[in-house]
Design a protein around this motif. Structure first.
Motif, PDB file in Angstrom:
ATOM      1  N   LEU A  54       0.857  -1.183   0.000  1.00 30.60           N
ATOM      2  CA  LEU A  54       0.000   0.000   0.000  1.00 30.60           C
ATOM      3  C   LEU A  54       0.892   1.231   0.000  1.00 30.60           C
ATOM      4  N   VAL A  55       0.717   2.071  -1.016  1.00 32.49           N
ATOM      5  CA  VAL A  55       1.484   3.297  -1.152  1.00 32.49           C
ATOM      6  C   VAL A  55       0.505   4.462  -1.203  1.00 32.49           C
ATOM      7  N   ILE A  56       0.725   5.448  -0.323  1.00 31.57           N
ATOM      8  CA  ILE A  56      -0.129   6.627  -0.295  1.00 31.57           C
ATOM      9  C   ILE A  56       0.757   7.851  -0.502  1.00 31.57           C
ATOM     10  N   ASN A  57       0.429   8.633  -1.531  1.00 25.71           N
ATOM     11  CA  ASN A  57       1.209   9.826  -1.889  1.00 25.71           C
ATOM     12  C   ASN A  57       2.701   9.520  -1.999  1.00 25.71           C
ATOM     13  N   GLY A  58       3.019   8.371  -2.597  1.00 27.74           N
ATOM     14  CA  GLY A  58       4.402   8.008  -2.838  1.00 27.74           C
ATOM     15  C   GLY A  58       5.134   7.402  -1.656  1.00 27.74           C
ATOM     16  N   LYS A  59       4.435   7.232  -0.529  1.00 22.04           N
ATOM     17  CA  LYS A  59       5.066   6.672   0.669  1.00 22.04           C
ATOM     18  C   LYS A  59       4.549   5.256   0.910  1.00 22.04           C
ATOM     19  N   VAL A  60       5.479   4.313   1.042  1.00 21.79           N
ATOM     20  CA  VAL A  60       5.097   2.924   1.308  1.00 21.79           C
ATOM     21  C   VAL A  60       4.598   2.833   2.745  1.00 21.79           C
ATOM     22  N   LYS A  61       3.353   2.368   2.909  1.00 21.55           N
ATOM     23  CA  LYS A  61       2.747   2.251   4.235  1.00 21.55           C
ATOM     24  C   LYS A  61       2.696   0.812   4.722  1.00 21.55           C
TER      25      LYS A  61
END
Length: 80
Positions: A54-61
């Motif tokens: 899961l990536v949100i706004n380019g950040k791997v969460k």
């Protein structure tokens, strides 16, 4: 607008994560650009070695597991 990517080759866990993300966004009343990324080279390029990711706004969460809705909500709130 939030950019959310669900990374994975299309396995059941990947489909489950996509469904949970879209349901959570609906419950929160948030509009986001949600994309499924299934190409292996794009998944690796994002820095994800275990799927689903899961990536949100380019950040791997998240990598390698399906988070619950409460965790997904927390990740979304971090990026709003």
């Amino acid at each position: 607008m939030l950019e959310i990517q669900v990374l994975g080759p299309g396995c059941n866990k990947c489909k489950t994560m996509y469904k949970l993300v879209t349901e959570t966004l609906g419950e929160m009343g948030i509009d986001a650009d949600v994309k499924k990324v299934e190409k292996l080279d794009e998944i690796i390029e994002a820095g994800v070695m275990l799927t689903p990711g899961l990536v949100i706004n380019g950040k791997v969460k998240v990598t390698g597991k399906v988070p619950g809705k409460s965790d997904i909500k927390k990740y979304i709130e971090q990026e709003i």
